[in-house]
Design an enzyme around this catalytic site. Structure first.
Site, mmCIF file in Angstrom:
data_model
loop_
_atom_site.group_PDB
_atom_site.id
_atom_site.type_symbol
_atom_site.label_atom_id
_atom_site.label_comp_id
_atom_site.label_asym_id
_atom_site.label_seq_id
_atom_site.Cartn_x
_atom_site.Cartn_y
_atom_site.Cartn_z
ATOM 1 N N LYS A 234 33.753 -36.541 -4.819
ATOM 2 C CA LYS A 234 33.154 -37.649 -5.575
ATOM 3 C C LYS A 234 34.230 -38.143 -6.541
ATOM 4 O O LYS A 234 34.059 -38.147 -7.764
ATOM 5 C CB LYS A 234 31.914 -37.109 -6.310
ATOM 6 C CG LYS A 234 31.087 -38.148 -7.023
ATOM 7 C CD LYS A 234 30.172 -38.918 -6.109
ATOM 8 C CE LYS A 234 29.400 -39.967 -6.887
ATOM 9 N NZ LYS A 234 28.750 -40.962 -6.042
ATOM 10 N N TYR B 91 31.875 -22.724 -10.506
ATOM 11 C CA TYR B 91 31.401 -21.352 -10.302
ATOM 12 C C TYR B 91 32.281 -20.296 -10.973
ATOM 13 O O TYR B 91 32.108 -19.112 -10.721
ATOM 14 C CB TYR B 91 31.297 -21.054 -8.798
ATOM 15 C CG TYR B 91 30.065 -21.649 -8.164
ATOM 16 C CD1 TYR B 91 29.742 -22.979 -8.358
ATOM 17 C CD2 TYR B 91 29.218 -20.878 -7.378
ATOM 18 C CE1 TYR B 91 28.614 -23.540 -7.790
ATOM 19 C CE2 TYR B 91 28.087 -21.433 -6.808
ATOM 20 C CZ TYR B 91 27.791 -22.756 -7.016
ATOM 21 O OH TYR B 91 26.674 -23.302 -6.447
ATOM 22 N N ASP C 128 27.842 -25.544 -1.488
ATOM 23 C CA ASP C 128 26.626 -24.742 -1.631
ATOM 24 C C ASP C 128 25.399 -25.596 -1.310
ATOM 25 O O ASP C 128 24.530 -25.212 -0.518
ATOM 26 C CB ASP C 128 26.557 -24.223 -3.079
ATOM 27 C CG ASP C 128 25.520 -23.129 -3.249
ATOM 28 O OD1 ASP C 128 24.942 -22.703 -2.237
ATOM 29 O OD2 ASP C 128 25.285 -22.716 -4.399
ATOM 30 N N ASP D 149 27.448 -37.912 -1.999
ATOM 31 C CA ASP D 149 26.111 -38.500 -1.823
ATOM 32 C C ASP D 149 25.982 -39.125 -0.428
ATOM 33 O O ASP D 149 24.948 -38.972 0.239
ATOM 34 C CB ASP D 149 25.803 -39.520 -2.932
ATOM 35 C CG ASP D 149 26.976 -40.439 -3.249
ATOM 36 O OD1 ASP D 149 28.091 -40.172 -2.772
ATOM 37 O OD2 ASP D 149 26.771 -41.438 -3.957
ATOM 38 N N ASP E 167 22.861 -25.747 2.453
ATOM 39 C CA ASP E 167 21.406 -25.549 2.537
ATOM 40 C C ASP E 167 20.787 -26.727 3.282
ATOM 41 O O ASP E 167 19.870 -26.566 4.093
ATOM 42 C CB ASP E 167 20.781 -25.457 1.138
ATOM 43 C CG ASP E 167 20.604 -24.010 0.679
ATOM 44 O OD1 ASP E 167 21.467 -23.175 1.030
ATOM 45 O OD2 ASP E 167 19.623 -23.726 -0.031
#
Ligand code: ATP
Length: 338
Positions: A170, A123, A227, A203, A231
């Protein structure tokens, strides 16, 4: 007296800001915490009007305030919130996902918080093109990773629930960046021996948020994963309409709903104001902690139980299967607050 800056935003932003203004008026008039609220412009409408998505006057007013409440902005979001996070060094993005009654949710016993690093990762906008190839630079530093990890561990201590931090990354694929993040969290964990610490690939975390969301307490992760996972966790508890967020720095904090400007329902007066109202609850909690102010903590608790009480009676906006308009729902919350 607290000075609160209120960015009214785009899409459903002005509608839920109207609710917010009424809630803050009730807090000021009836609940004993004096507030001076200044409404400010930022976002697509501000860009059209002034040529800047984040006008200088808005930024000046935010800097003079004690805390900022920000409704969602539209297409220019990156030029508003991402910039504000950087300028004000709001390094911790806190996104709770908590069960409320009468939701169309997977379970009713979820109470987790995602602590998302807010200043680095993909970002930072460091992207470039070489012929037909586009490259984004992913920045992860030890300092920022340790700082967010410490925040997450302290939060697990304060919440005093499952007393667990799950570090999500990850590192099996991102062998430099995510490995540094994971190692930094692991190092910080040693300073908090009474808090359980686990690591999970992103994941697997996405799957476990659906399979066993009740098993999480505090999740700490990098900007992009945070982020996306927040959600998901919002949907797991019943939808974006119930998901508040805080952007916290050492000196200042900004509070906003997780959702965006929702242009598909803008102007219809049906938006759910709960995520914004619950963001105000987080603001009063933060003001209470920063200023050692018991009254603000009481206000925070009252706001949460007012929203809880309303949805418990089955009074809901359309996104949650109800029929109440934004303002009707807000009036019910205000009645509970009074
Ligand atoms: P962004 O990329 O800025 O996060 P988005 O386009 O992905 O935004 P949102 O604006 O967050 O998406 O909206 C996603 C969906 O959720 C839309 O269908 C929208 O109507 C619905 N939604 C979001 N917030 C609310 C709300 N407060 N009340 C009711 N519905 C909402």
């Amino acid at each position: 007296m607290y000075r609160i800056s209120l960015i009214t935003g785009d899409g459903i932003g002005p509608e839920i800001s109207e609710s917010m203004a009424k809630i803050l008026e009730t807090v000021n008039d009836k609940l004993g915490v004096k507030l001076s609220v200044e409404e400010l412009e930022a976002g697509d409408a501000a860009l059209q009007k002034t040529g800047k998505a984040l006008p200088d006057s808005t930024l000046d007013s935010i800097k003079k305030s004690d805390a900022c409440l920000k409704a969602p902005v539209g297409e220019s979001a990156a030029d508003v919130i991402v910039v504000l996070r950087r300028i004000l060094d709001l390094y911790a993005n806190i996104r709770p996902a908590k069960s409320y009654p009468n939701m169309n949710a997977l379970r009713d016993d979820i109470d987790l918080v995602i602590v998302r690093e807010n200043t680095e990762d993909l970002y930072t906008g460091k992207e470039f093109e070489i012929d037909d190839v586009a490259v984004a630079m992913r920045i992860i530093s030890k300092n920022a990773s340790k700082r967010i990890a410490r925040y997450a561990f302290k939060m697990a201590e304060q919440r005093n629930q499952k007393r667990k931090v799950t570090c999500v990354h990850k590192s099996n694929v991102m062998k430099k960046t995510d490995a540094l993040f994971a190692k930094s969290c692991d190092n910080v964990a040693k300073d908090f021996p009474s808090i359980k610490f686990e690591q999970m690939y992103v994941d697997a975390c996405a799957m476990n948020l659906i399979r066993q969301p009740e098993s999480f307490d505090v999740i700490v992760t990098t900007n992009l994963y945070g982020d996306i996972l927040s959600d998901e966790s919002a949907q797991v508890i019943g939808g974006l309409g119930m998901a508040p967020a805080a952007n916290i720095g050492e000196k200042f904090a900004l509070f906003e709903p997780v959702h965006g400007a929702a242009f598909d329902i803008a102007g219809q007066k049906i938006a759910n104001p709960s995520s914004f109202i619950l963001s105000a609850k987080m603001m009063f909690e933060w003001l209470a902690m920063k200023n050692n102010d018991k009254k603000s903590l009481e206000v925070a608790e009252k706001i949460e139980s007012a929203v809880y009480g309303v949805v418990q009676k089955g009074i809901k906006t359309r996104d949650l299967g109800g029929d109440k308009s934004t303002i009707e729902f807000t009036q019910h919350v205000i009645s509970n607050l009074e």
